[in-house]
Design a protein around this motif. Structure first.
Motif, PDB file in Angstrom:
ATOM      1  N   ILE A 381       0.841  -1.205   0.000  1.00 27.90           N
ATOM      2  CA  ILE A 381       0.000   0.000   0.000  1.00 27.90           C
ATOM      3  C   ILE A 381       0.873   1.250   0.000  1.00 27.90           C
ATOM      4  CG2 ILE A 381      -1.610   1.333   1.410  1.00 27.90           C
ATOM      5  CD1 ILE A 381      -2.877  -1.290   2.268  1.00 27.90           C
ATOM      6  N   GLY A 382       1.963   1.228   0.764  1.00 27.95           N
ATOM      7  CA  GLY A 382       2.865   2.372   0.791  1.00 27.95           C
ATOM      8  C   GLY A 382       3.471   2.655  -0.571  1.00 27.95           C
ATOM      9  N   VAL A 383       3.894   1.606  -1.280  1.00 23.08           N
ATOM     10  CA  VAL A 383       4.472   1.779  -2.621  1.00 23.08           C
ATOM     11  C   VAL A 383       3.431   2.380  -3.565  1.00 23.08           C
ATOM     12  CG1 VAL A 383       5.378   0.551  -4.618  1.00 23.08           C
ATOM     13  CG2 VAL A 383       6.193  -0.029  -2.329  1.00 23.08           C
ATOM     14  N   LEU A 384       2.201   1.848  -3.524  1.00 25.68           N
ATOM     15  CA  LEU A 384       1.144   2.363  -4.391  1.00 25.68           C
ATOM     16  C   LEU A 384       0.808   3.816  -4.057  1.00 25.68           C
ATOM     17  CD1 LEU A 384      -1.264  -0.732  -4.477  1.00 25.68           C
ATOM     18  CD2 LEU A 384       0.355   0.017  -6.231  1.00 25.68           C
ATOM     19  N   HIS A 385       0.788   4.141  -2.767  1.00 25.98           N
ATOM     20  CA  HIS A 385       0.483   5.516  -2.335  1.00 25.98           C
ATOM     21  C   HIS A 385       1.536   6.494  -2.845  1.00 25.98           C
ATOM     22  CE1 HIS A 385      -0.841   8.354   1.134  1.00 25.98           C
ATOM     23  NE2 HIS A 385      -1.713   8.412   0.145  1.00 25.98           N
ATOM     24  N   VAL A 386       2.788   6.136  -2.714  1.00 30.11           N
ATOM     25  CA  VAL A 386       3.879   7.004  -3.179  1.00 30.11           C
ATOM     26  C   VAL A 386       3.858   7.114  -4.698  1.00 30.11           C
ATOM     27  CG1 VAL A 386       6.385   7.224  -3.329  1.00 30.11           C
ATOM     28  CG2 VAL A 386       5.329   6.591  -1.159  1.00 30.11           C
ATOM     29  N   CYS A 387       3.604   6.010  -5.402  1.00 27.36           N
ATOM     30  CA  CYS A 387       3.537   6.045  -6.862  1.00 27.36           C
ATOM     31  C   CYS A 387       2.400   6.951  -7.337  1.00 27.36           C
ATOM     32  CB  CYS A 387       3.346   4.634  -7.413  1.00 27.36           C
ATOM     33  SG  CYS A 387       4.829   3.595  -7.316  1.00 27.36           S
ATOM     34  N   GLY A 419       9.235   1.173 -12.923  1.00 25.35           N
ATOM     35  CA  GLY A 419       9.979   0.081 -12.292  1.00 25.35           C
ATOM     36  C   GLY A 419       9.083  -0.778 -11.412  1.00 25.35           C
ATOM     37  N   VAL A 420       8.149  -0.136 -10.678  1.00 27.44           N
ATOM     38  CA  VAL A 420       7.223  -0.894  -9.828  1.00 27.44           C
ATOM     39  C   VAL A 420       6.318  -1.779 -10.681  1.00 27.44           C
ATOM     40  CG1 VAL A 420       5.232  -0.672  -8.284  1.00 27.44           C
ATOM     41  CG2 VAL A 420       7.261   0.735  -7.922  1.00 27.44           C
ATOM     42  N   ILE A 421       5.811  -1.229 -11.787  1.00 33.17           N
ATOM     43  CA  ILE A 421       4.925  -2.014 -12.656  1.00 33.17           C
ATOM     44  C   ILE A 421       5.673  -3.199 -13.269  1.00 33.17           C
ATOM     45  CG2 ILE A 421       3.563  -1.941 -14.776  1.00 33.17           C
ATOM     46  CD1 ILE A 421       2.903   0.973 -14.113  1.00 33.17           C
ATOM     47  N   VAL A 422       6.868  -2.942 -13.770  1.00 26.54           N
ATOM     48  CA  VAL A 422       7.664  -4.024 -14.365  1.00 26.54           C
ATOM     49  C   VAL A 422       7.996  -5.079 -13.314  1.00 26.54           C
ATOM     50  CG1 VAL A 422       9.883  -4.592 -15.438  1.00 26.54           C
ATOM     51  CG2 VAL A 422       8.606  -2.575 -16.177  1.00 26.54           C
ATOM     52  N   GLY A 423       8.369  -4.631 -12.118  1.00 22.80           N
ATOM     53  CA  GLY A 423       8.673  -5.579 -11.053  1.00 22.80           C
ATOM     54  C   GLY A 423       7.475  -6.437 -10.682  1.00 22.80           C
ATOM     55  N   ALA A 433      12.818 -13.062 -16.837  1.00 24.74           N
ATOM     56  CA  ALA A 433      13.911 -12.283 -16.251  1.00 24.74           C
ATOM     57  C   ALA A 433      14.686 -11.507 -17.304  1.00 24.74           C
ATOM     58  CB  ALA A 433      14.844 -13.196 -15.470  1.00 24.74           C
ATOM     59  N   ALA A 434      14.923 -12.126 -18.474  1.00 23.18           N
ATOM     60  CA  ALA A 434      15.706 -11.460 -19.523  1.00 23.18           C
ATOM     61  C   ALA A 434      14.996 -10.212 -20.032  1.00 23.18           C
ATOM     62  CB  ALA A 434      15.962 -12.441 -20.678  1.00 23.18           C
ATOM     63  N   LEU A 435      13.691 -10.341 -20.308  1.00 26.18           N
ATOM     64  CA  LEU A 435      12.935  -9.186 -20.781  1.00 26.18           C
ATOM     65  C   LEU A 435      12.843  -8.115 -19.704  1.00 26.18           C
ATOM     66  CD1 LEU A 435      11.246  -7.869 -22.969  1.00 26.18           C
ATOM     67  CD2 LEU A 435       9.244  -9.124 -22.120  1.00 26.18           C
ATOM     68  N   THR A 436      12.689  -8.548 -18.475  1.00 20.52           N
ATOM     69  CA  THR A 436      12.644  -7.590 -17.367  1.00 20.52           C
ATOM     70  C   THR A 436      13.911  -6.753 -17.309  1.00 20.52           C
ATOM     71  OG1 THR A 436      11.234  -9.082 -16.070  1.00 20.52           O
ATOM     72  CG2 THR A 436      12.395  -7.370 -14.872  1.00 20.52           C
ATOM     73  N   LYS A 437      15.062  -7.426 -17.499  1.00 20.41           N
ATOM     74  CA  LYS A 437      16.345  -6.711 -17.441  1.00 20.41           C
ATOM     75  C   LYS A 437      16.410  -5.630 -18.511  1.00 20.41           C
ATOM     76  CE  LYS A 437      19.996  -8.485 -19.203  1.00 20.41           C
ATOM     77  NZ  LYS A 437      21.185  -9.336 -19.496  1.00 20.41           N
ATOM     78  N   TRP A 438      16.011  -5.948 -19.738  1.00 19.42           N
ATOM     79  CA  TRP A 438      16.110  -4.976 -20.834  1.00 19.42           C
ATOM     80  C   TRP A 438      15.099  -3.836 -20.663  1.00 19.42           C
ATOM     81  CZ3 TRP A 438      20.174  -4.487 -23.575  1.00 19.42           C
ATOM     82  CH2 TRP A 438      21.002  -5.592 -23.842  1.00 19.42           C
ATOM     83  N   ILE A 439      13.927  -4.157 -20.118  1.00 21.58           N
ATOM     84  CA  ILE A 439      12.952  -3.084 -19.879  1.00 21.58           C
ATOM     85  C   ILE A 439      13.473  -2.126 -18.811  1.00 21.58           C
ATOM     86  CG2 ILE A 439      10.640  -2.575 -18.999  1.00 21.58           C
ATOM     87  CD1 ILE A 439       9.667  -5.160 -20.229  1.00 21.58           C
ATOM     88  N   ILE A 440      14.069  -2.678 -17.759  1.00 22.61           N
ATOM     89  CA  ILE A 440      14.620  -1.830 -16.698  1.00 22.61           C
ATOM     90  C   ILE A 440      15.758  -0.970 -17.233  1.00 22.61           C
ATOM     91  CG2 ILE A 440      15.887  -1.850 -14.515  1.00 22.61           C
ATOM     92  CD1 ILE A 440      12.948  -2.432 -14.193  1.00 22.61           C
ATOM     93  N   ILE A 441      16.603  -1.537 -18.072  1.00 25.40           N
ATOM     94  CA  ILE A 441      17.708  -0.765 -18.669  1.00 25.40           C
ATOM     95  C   ILE A 441      17.135   0.386 -19.516  1.00 25.40           C
ATOM     96  CG2 ILE A 441      19.602  -0.839 -20.334  1.00 25.40           C
ATOM     97  CD1 ILE A 441      20.196  -3.673 -19.346  1.00 25.40           C
ATOM     98  N   GLY A 442      16.097   0.053 -20.306  1.00 22.09           N
ATOM     99  CA  GLY A 442      15.486   1.094 -21.135  1.00 22.09           C
ATOM    100  C   GLY A 442      14.859   2.195 -20.302  1.00 22.09           C
ATOM    101  N   LEU A 443      14.116   1.802 -19.254  1.00 20.27           N
ATOM    102  CA  LEU A 443      13.505   2.804 -18.377  1.00 20.27           C
ATOM    103  C   LEU A 443      14.568   3.676 -17.716  1.00 20.27           C
ATOM    104  CD1 LEU A 443      10.680   0.787 -16.556  1.00 20.27           C
ATOM    105  CD2 LEU A 443      10.375   2.643 -18.192  1.00 20.27           C
ATOM    106  N   GLY A 444      15.626   3.026 -17.234  1.00 17.12           N
ATOM    107  CA  GLY A 444      16.686   3.773 -16.577  1.00 17.12           C
ATOM    108  C   GLY A 444      17.362   4.759 -17.505  1.00 17.12           C
ATOM    109  N   SER A 445      17.593   4.339 -18.742  1.00 19.60           N
ATOM    110  CA  SER A 445      18.279   5.207 -19.707  1.00 19.60           C
ATOM    111  C   SER A 445      17.427   6.419 -20.058  1.00 19.60           C
ATOM    112  CB  SER A 445      18.612   4.414 -20.979  1.00 19.60           C
ATOM    113  OG  SER A 445      19.433   3.306 -20.676  1.00 19.60           O
TER     114      SER A 445
END
Length: 572
Positions: A381-387, A419-423, A433-445
């Motif tokens: 709930i805390g994560v959703l509230h902050v998001c 990041g929360v949605i992807v996680g 896991a592989a797709l998750t890694k590339w999505i996180i890299i893309g989001l971060g960039s």
């Protein structure tokens, strides 16, 4: 939501201002910019008169309470004088003049020695429940007895009884006076209403801006745009010259909140922090949902929710707290629903009851991924509230400053919320896991571009980069502490449940094998214990959800609460 405002400028002759303000007051639609406190002797006198009408009953009750306290003190004094009987201390004046002194004593029968009357000039006055006696000794002779003296009575028992009788007459008079004043309570409320309306009218009158050597005056006022048609019709009928235009942020107009019946109950919480600015957002819809949820989690007991509903119904029948009744009932209903989900009823685990076996699947699991279910729920709930706060902040920044000047905010929202949605998808097994890694890299960039390089368009890139790094440090450390703050929801709910369980266990220990006496003590312990627990839980369930909304949500959403309330001139 924030109601749209229209700014009115009124121009009239100086001699017409009082009639004009009175006419505006009758419409009840216009907020004239004015002081909220007395500005001179007349306004101070008006406020004092209104306050005197408001306090007339409470002042009379205070006098009655003072007389009742005086009677209680006199009765205590009479109890102390009763063993001495009806005598007047002044009757000992001849002995004092002859050089003797009267010593007074009050001891337990065990302390009193029967040989004392033979050894000393002692006169026993009373023997139950304590032995009261006096000793008559020459002036200057020290106390020969191995017990301490007590102060000499100042009055006779009869004199104190007469004072009690007189005080009881006064108490009856004050009680009759309070009852008579209560019968006029509606009249006093009308007088307060009239005085405050006159004060408000006067403060608006003196707020005029003189011009043309005081021959004309101008006023600035605000009204809801939705009331423009009605207001302009009234103003035209009055023959008043006015100019009207949509209010702007620079005007700093008053804020009127327009919400549905449910959300409106929680506007009092928003006002505790401060109303939004004109270009801000109304946090009450978010506050209503999350405060209700947080309160229910902190209470965490369906049985306690039923008690709150009953309390709210009783408040609805009282005059002074009637306005709070709907909110209390709503909080009670939320507590019942959440308490049922947490399968707790007066600190008993209803998941173990055969009655609820068919619906056991909707109860919160005791363990989620090996951790306490309620603790995991609080963090989620805390994560959703902050998001949600970050999303609101991004929308507001884009609306007020444009997309290009909000790239830094967009970067953080994309990184954290994305990041929360992807996680969540990764944990649910939707993506590997592989797709998750590339999505996180893309989001971060993509996020890094807005956070580090385009946070302030037009500024030196190196300054932007340094500012972005500093913002990254503050955000990373701040978000972690913000999310962990939501563990208080779990901690408060757990503390209340454990304390209630302790009272239940204590009651069962006393109940034993039954018996009328055991059942009575069992019921008394449960009532007292759970009453104390409900009171403590309710206090924590009010304060800490407010903190989570005022600090965590408001901070991450960029809410400031700098607006002022919309206060139209009215006769009420």
């Amino acid at each position: 939501m924030i109601g749209k405002m229209t700014r009115y400028a009124f121009i009239l002759l100086s001699g017409e201002k009082e009639d004009f303000i009175r006419s505006l007051q009758e419409t009840g639609l216009v907020d004239i910019t004015r002081s909220e406190k007395p500005v001179d002797e007349r306004s101070a006198a008006l406020l004092q008169r209104a306050q005197s009408h408001l306090k007339v009953i409470s002042d009379a009750e205070a006098v009655r309470a003072g007389v009742a306290a005086e009677i209680a003190a006199l009765r205590k004094e009479a109890d102390a004088l009763r063993p001495w009987g009806d005598f007047d201390p002044k009757s000992f004046a001849p002995l004092l003049e002859a050089g003797y002194r009267i010593h007074y004593y009050a001891v337990t029968p065990k302390q009193f020695r029967r040989a004392w009357p033979e050894e000393y000039p002692i006169q026993i006055v009373a023997e139950k429940p304590r032995v009261h006696f006096v000793a008559i000794l020459p002036e200057g002779v020290e106390n020969p007895l191995p017990v301490a003296e007590i102060p000499a009575p100042e009055y006779s028992y009869k004199a104190v009884e007469e004072r009690i009788a007189a005080a009881e007459i006064r108490l009856k008079e004050e009680t009759d006076r309070v009852e008579a004043l209560r019968a006029r309570e509606t009249q006093f409320e009308e007088e307060v209403n009239r005085d405050m309306a006159e004060l408000d009218r006067y403060l608006a009158t003196v707020a005029a801006n003189p011009a043309a050597e005081n021959t004309i005056v101008t006023y600035t006022g605000y009204a809801l745009t939705s009331d423009d048609a009605v207001l302009r019709e009234k103003l035209d009928a009055l023959g008043v010259f006015y100019l009207a235009e949509p209010a702007t942020v620079e005007d700093a107009p008053p804020i009127a909140l327009k919400n549905n019946r449910f959300v409106r109950m929680f506007e009092v919480l928003t006002d505790m922090y401060g109303r939004p600015s004109y270009d801000g957002f109304d946090p009450t819809p978010f506050l209503s949902v999350f405060f209700l949820l947080f309160f229910a989690l902190c209470m965490g007991d369906a049985g306690y929710g039923i008690i709150l509903i009953i309390l709210g119904i009783l408040l609805g029948r009282s005059k002074g707290m009637k306005d709070m009744a709907p909110l209390v009932i709503t909080l009670g209903i939320g507590t019942v629903v959440v308490g049922f989900f947490l399968h707790t009823f007066f600190s008993m685990n209803i998941a173990e009851w055969p009655l609820f076996e068919p619906v056991k699947g909707i109860f919160l699991p005791d363990k989620i991924a090996g951790y306490d279910g309620a603790m995991v729920l609080s963090l989620v709930i805390g994560v959703l509230h902050v998001c949600l706060a970050l999303i609101v902040k991004t929308i507001q920044a884009t609306r007020n400053h444009g997309f290009l000047h909000s790239l830094g905010t967009w970067g953080w929202t994309l990184l954290i919320v994305g990041g929360v949605i992807v996680g969540a998808f990764a944990l649910a097994g939707v993506i590997d896991a592989a797709l998750t890694k590339w999505i996180i890299i893309g989001l971060g960039s993509v996020s890094a571009l807005g956070i580090l390089f385009f946070n302030t368009p037009g500024r030196n890139p190196l300054i932007n980069f340094g500012s972005g790094l500093w913002d990254t440090y503050n955000t990373a450390t701040g978000l972690l502490s913000d999310v962990l703050s939501y563990l208080r929801l779990y901690a408060l709910g757990l503390a209340g449940a454990m304390l209630g369980y302790a009272f239940n266990d204590l009651g069962l220990m006393i109940l034993g094998d039954g018996g009328v006496g055991n059942w009575i003590f069992f019921i008394v312990i449960l009532i007292i214990g759970h009453t104390l627990n409900i009171a403590m839980c309710a206090l924590g369930a009010f304060v800490h959800p407010l903190r989570l909304n005022f600090l965590e949500f408001f901070k991450n959403s960029g809410y400031e609460g700098t607006g002022r309330n919309f206060r139209p001139l009215t006769n009420k």
